[in-house]
Design an enzyme around this catalytic site. Structure first.
Site, PDB file in Angstrom:
ATOM      1  N   GLN A 142      -0.163   5.504  -5.953  1.00 58.80           N
ATOM      2  CA  GLN A 142       1.188   5.384  -6.326  1.00 58.80           C
ATOM      3  C   GLN A 142       1.573   4.091  -6.580  1.00 58.80           C
ATOM      4  OE1 GLN A 142       3.932   8.091  -4.087  1.00 58.80           O
ATOM      5  NE2 GLN A 142       2.349   8.186  -2.722  1.00 58.80           N
TER       6      GLN A 142
ATOM      7  N   SER B 180       5.011   3.446  -1.659  1.00 59.84           N
ATOM      8  CA  SER B 180       3.731   4.210  -1.724  1.00 59.84           C
ATOM      9  C   SER B 180       2.957   4.250  -0.241  1.00 59.84           C
ATOM     10  CB  SER B 180       2.827   3.328  -2.751  1.00 59.84           C
ATOM     11  OG  SER B 180       2.455   2.167  -2.241  1.00 59.84           O
TER      12      SER B 180
ATOM     13  N   ALA C 158       0.283  -3.519  -1.852  1.00 61.08           N
ATOM     14  CA  ALA C 158       0.293  -3.079  -0.605  1.00 61.08           C
ATOM     15  C   ALA C 158      -0.629  -2.080   0.108  1.00 61.08           C
ATOM     16  CB  ALA C 158       1.760  -2.370  -0.260  1.00 61.08           C
ATOM     17  N   ALA C 159      -1.734  -2.010  -0.430  1.00 62.40           N
ATOM     18  CA  ALA C 159      -2.977  -1.195   0.086  1.00 62.40           C
ATOM     19  C   ALA C 159      -3.479  -1.917   1.376  1.00 62.40           C
ATOM     20  CB  ALA C 159      -4.027  -1.161  -1.018  1.00 62.40           C
ATOM     21  N   GLY C 160      -3.670  -3.184   1.099  1.00 59.79           N
ATOM     22  CA  GLY C 160      -4.343  -3.958   2.491  1.00 59.79           C
ATOM     23  C   GLY C 160      -3.118  -4.133   3.326  1.00 59.79           C
ATOM     24  N   ASP C 161      -2.059  -4.333   3.170  1.00 62.86           N
ATOM     25  CA  ASP C 161      -0.939  -4.105   4.250  1.00 62.86           C
ATOM     26  C   ASP C 161      -0.856  -2.759   4.867  1.00 62.86           C
ATOM     27  OD1 ASP C 161      -0.222  -6.920   3.688  1.00 62.86           O
ATOM     28  OD2 ASP C 161       1.170  -6.128   2.194  1.00 62.86           O
TER      29      ASP C 161
ATOM     30  N   ASN D 220      10.339  -9.408   1.776  1.00 62.65           N
ATOM     31  CA  ASN D 220      10.600  -9.941   0.306  1.00 62.65           C
ATOM     32  C   ASN D 220      11.090  -8.780  -0.382  1.00 62.65           C
ATOM     33  OD1 ASN D 220       9.002 -12.513   0.453  1.00 62.65           O
ATOM     34  ND2 ASN D 220       7.298 -11.660  -0.058  1.00 62.65           N
TER      35      ASN D 220
ATOM     36  N   GLY E 161       4.524  -8.933   6.022  1.00 62.19           N
ATOM     37  CA  GLY E 161       5.132  -8.466   7.221  1.00 62.19           C
ATOM     38  C   GLY E 161       5.840  -6.950   7.175  1.00 62.19           C
ATOM     39  N   ALA E 162       6.764  -7.048   6.211  1.00 61.58           N
ATOM     40  CA  ALA E 162       7.480  -5.806   6.162  1.00 61.58           C
ATOM     41  C   ALA E 162       6.772  -4.633   5.840  1.00 61.58           C
ATOM     42  CB  ALA E 162       8.670  -5.788   5.122  1.00 61.58           C
TER      43      ALA E 162
ATOM     44  N   LEU F 135     -13.018  -4.689   2.141  1.00 62.98           N
ATOM     45  CA  LEU F 135     -13.849  -4.864   0.991  1.00 62.98           C
ATOM     46  C   LEU F 135     -13.456  -4.026  -0.594  1.00 62.98           C
ATOM     47  CD1 LEU F 135     -17.299  -4.683   2.898  1.00 62.98           C
ATOM     48  CD2 LEU F 135     -16.164  -6.572   1.912  1.00 62.98           C
ATOM     49  N   GLY F 136     -12.016  -3.889  -0.461  1.00 57.69           N
ATOM     50  CA  GLY F 136     -11.615  -3.029  -1.724  1.00 57.69           C
ATOM     51  C   GLY F 136     -12.351  -1.610  -1.869  1.00 57.69           C
TER      52      GLY F 136
ATOM     53  N   GLY G 239     -14.938  -0.273   0.756  1.00 57.73           N
ATOM     54  CA  GLY G 239     -14.574   0.276   2.018  1.00 57.73           C
ATOM     55  C   GLY G 239     -14.215  -1.042   2.972  1.00 57.73           C
TER      56      GLY G 239
END
Length: 307
Positions: free
Chosen positions: A286, A292, A250-253, A10, A40-41, A221-222, A225
């Site tokens: 960031q 980031s 994008a933190a989870g990715d 995207n 994905g990216a 769990l954000g 942790g």
């Protein structure tokens, strides 16, 4: 680690606001920022920046966004031979971020909706997917393409790491004990049918998902942790790192991509999970998506400072 990522590509359009708009409300902000993204990216970039040999399988449009997406993947060391151009606009994600760094996202599928099983067969037919490698998937592409890719990976002896997001039911009998499921607490709630509101319920949900066939289930769990459950290693609890939160996009990715790059499927995944948590902490400090995502060196420096 050889990793094939089958998923979405995207252009993220990000607006930072003082507060999320309520129904019928218009909220102004100074400008919007454009970042290449897609689950994905993002996961492909995170894996490549942490030492993975990564190829991307996905679809973009023949437009300026599609060209930018390809260029940014190449800059991060991701192979793009499996990125197909479709007769549709490139996917776009509309992201609103508030002053606390929390986000709301609307995804316009575009070319991502046209990625078909035959594309995955073409991209993986060159021998890049082999025994001992990993295939990383999410649900921002058509359901039949996801299921086909999982079956193809299993047939080729490739370990599946499936981020079941956006959440969809897991077909009975699809997964094997070589496979991994990764979900956050909201996705886990939808899959098990009750709210995962604390660590005990997250463990219960992980064990319930483990009974569906995979060898490892990870629940993020954000700021609390994450935890993982496997038949071989039991419960693994990974605390979050405390950092100022600027943007959770994008933190989870990042977590998932780093985990995929750092765990080869042999032995306990606990070290890889801790590195994934550290990389996610750096990511939320960031703004933006792929820009980031830290490098392996940055993640290891951060971990060294927190030892």
């Amino acid at each position: 680690m050889d990793i094939t990522v089958v998923g979405s590509l995207n252009m993220d359009i990000v607006a930072v606001v003082d507060h999320m708009p309520r129904a019928g409300e218009t909220v102004k902000t100074a400008s919007a920022q454009f970042y290449t993204g897609g689950k994905g990216a993002n996961q492909a970039v995170a894996a490549a920046r942490h030492g993975g040999r990564v190829q991307m399988v996905g679809a973009v449009g023949g437009d300026v966004f599609g060209e930018s997406i390809r260029m940014e993947l190449v800059k991060s060391g991701v192979g793009v031979e499996g990125v197909f151009t479709k007769d549709a606009p490139s996917g776009v994600a509309l992201i609103t971020v508030d002053r606390d760094g929390q986000n709301r996202i609307v995804v316009c599928e575009g070319a991502n909706a046209l990625l078909v099983p035959q594309d995955v067969e073409r991209a993986c037919g060159s021998g890049s997917v082999s025994p001992g490698s990993a295939m990383l998937l999410q649900n921002e592409i058509p359901r039949n393409t996801v299921v086909h890719a999982i079956c193809l990976a299993q047939r080729l002896g490739c370990r599946v790491i499936w981020n079941v997001a956006p959440v969809e039911p897991i077909p009975n009998g699809l997964l094997t004990d070589k496979d991994v499921i990764v979900v956050n607490e909201k996705e886990a709630s939808a899959l098990v049918g009750y709210e995962v509101s604390d660590e005990g319920l997250a463990r219960n949900a992980a064990e319930q998902l483990l009974a569906m066939g995979p060898g490892l289930v990870i629940v993020t769990l954000g700021n609390h942790g994450s935890l993982a459950v496997s038949h071989e290693f039991g419960l693994m609890r990974i605390p979050a790192f405390t950092v100022p939160v600027v943007d959770t996009t994008a933190a989870g990715d990042t977590y998932i991509g780093v985990f995929a790059a750092e765990w080869d499927g042999v032995g306990s995944p606990e070290t890889a999970l801790r590195k994934a948590a550290a990389a996610a902490a750096l990511c939320v400090s960031q703004r933006g998506a792929q820009n980031s995502i830290p490098t392996r060196e940055e993640t290891e420096t951060f971990l060294g400072q927190r030892a």
